[in-house]
Scaffold this active site. Structure first.
Site, PDB file in Angstrom:
ATOM      1  N   VAL B  77     -58.119 -96.926  54.237  1.00  0.00           N
ATOM      2  CA  VAL B  77     -57.174 -96.644  55.314  1.00  0.00           C
ATOM      3  C   VAL B  77     -56.860 -97.960  56.013  1.00  0.00           C
ATOM      4  O   VAL B  77     -57.782 -98.673  56.444  1.00  0.00           O
ATOM      5  CB  VAL B  77     -57.784 -95.629  56.311  1.00  0.00           C
ATOM      6  N   CYS B  78     -55.582 -98.302  56.089  1.00  0.00           N
ATOM      7  CA  CYS B  78     -55.192 -99.579  56.695  1.00  0.00           C
ATOM      8  C   CYS B  78     -55.693 -99.645  58.134  1.00  0.00           C
ATOM      9  O   CYS B  78     -55.339 -98.808  58.971  1.00  0.00           O
ATOM     10  CB  CYS B  78     -53.677 -99.747  56.674  1.00  0.00           C
ATOM     11  N   ILE B  79     -56.503-100.640  58.418  1.00  0.00           N
ATOM     12  CA  ILE B  79     -57.174-100.682  59.719  1.00  0.00           C
ATOM     13  C   ILE B  79     -56.179-100.870  60.866  1.00  0.00           C
ATOM     14  O   ILE B  79     -56.294-100.217  61.910  1.00  0.00           O
ATOM     15  CB  ILE B  79     -58.299-101.752  59.725  1.00  0.00           C
TER      16      ILE B  79
END
Lengths: 98, 130, 121
Positions: B77-79
């Site tokens: 998940v893109c931080i």
């Protein structure tokens, strides 16, 4: 050669035209989600200008969900989810129009 | 063949979130490899452990978790996209002094470098957008 | 990195209304850091990303145009803009920043064919 997926309905003319204008010889187009609405014969003329050797597909689950399997134009080949994966393998890249 | 998938659609808002899962499951069922799934933009909501859909609807986050457990998947998940939208792991919850974290087990927060790596390592990259 | 894939990023959304433009730029800059060859195509409403004179402060966003100016620092200099999209919006290429190359539909087909990976935003 590329697999193009289109998930927008034909009412989104900008997306549909963008996708159709991006097709090259040997490419495949797979209509998914609301994109399958474009399989209706009323929209068939939109696909007249694309190259003859671009193959046209529509995703079975999305046609079935919308009651379109019996209504679709004959030029679209129906594929299931496995066929989607196969198309992605046969073409050397996937371009998603959404 | 080695795939990576980019999911930009939020679950329950866009059908493409569900299509992405079906595509992933099908490619794994047919013997292909899934190098990474990268959740970006509104797609980061897929990583929320707090998603509680009605029992007669698919639980998309839970479906991804189960698939990841079965196939040892890398669900990233893109931080930057996640933290903006309130999808936090324990570390980020602590960093921003939040009362709790909600990143589901099986997902990890990481940066866009994971997407660049997925592009470099995969035979096919497919986007499910919104 | 096992090899350097050529990546084409197609930007079709106007800036600011949705996060696509910013998301796309972040991907481009990251791929640039990894020294992957990147080309950017702006088409449909995406051509507005290239229009000069953005002042986005009052809508609480960062100036996308200023951020696009960082692309050359990441060795990203292959910028293309769709001719028919410019015509649709009554825009001329001299109104655009960042010196994109104007391309027609055939050239866009060639761009797609000549890159290894195509991402759309």
């Amino acid at each position: 050669m590329a697999l193009h997926t289109l998930n927008q309905p034909p009412g989104n003319t900008q997306c549909l035209e963008r996708c159709l204008n991006a097709l090259s010889d040997g490419d495949a187009l797979l209509l998914i989600e609301d994109g399958v609405l474009a399989t209706l014969p009323a929209h068939a003329s939109r696909f007249d200008a694309i190259a003859a050797n671009v193959s046209l597909f529509a995703l079975q689950a999305d046609l079935d969900a919308r009651g379109l399997n019996v209504l679709k134009d004959a030029r679209f080949t129906v594929v299931d989810d496995g066929g989607f994966v196969d198309l992605a393998c046969e073409q050397d890249k996937v371009v998603s129009w959404y | 063949m080695k795939f990576s998938i980019i999911v930009q659609a939020a679950p329950y808002s866009c059908q493409s979130a569900e299509t992405a899962y079906r595509f992933a499951k099908t490619l794994l069922d047919t013997g292909h490899d899934l190098h990474r799934v990268f959740f970006y933009g509104d797609g980061v909501h897929t990583g929320s452990a707090f998603a509680s859909p009605p029992q007669d609807e698919p639980n998309i986050p839970a479906n991804w978790q189960a698939l990841a457990a079965d196939h040892d998947l890398d669900l990233v998940v893109c931080i930057a996209a996640a933290v903006r939208r309130g999808v936090l792991d324990d570390t980020e919850a602590g960093r921003y002094s939040k009362s709790g974290s909600n990143l589901a087990a099986g997902f990890e927060l990481s940066g866009l470098g994971q997407l660049a790596d997925a592009i470099a390592q995969s035979d096919r990259v497919i986007t499910f957008g919104a | 990195m096992s090899d350097k894939k050529k990546v084409l990023i197609i930007n079709r959304r106007a800036p600011y209304g949705r996060s696509n433009a910013r998301d796309s730029l972040d991907v481009a800059l990251t791929c640039g850091v990894f020294e992957m060859p990147i080309s950017l195509l702006f088409a449909d409403d995406g051509v507005f990303q290239l229009l000069g004179g953005h002042q986005a402060k009052d809508i609480g966003q960062k100036n996308l145009s200023a951020n696009l100016a960082a692309l050359p620092m990441y060795d990203i200099d292959q910028l293309f803009v769709c001719e028919s999209s410019l015509n649709t919006h009554g825009l001329a290429s001299d109104q655009l920043d960042h010196n994109p190359t104007v391309v027609d539909h055939n050239a866009i087909q060639q761009l797609i064919q000549s890159h290894d990976v195509v991402l759309t935003f």
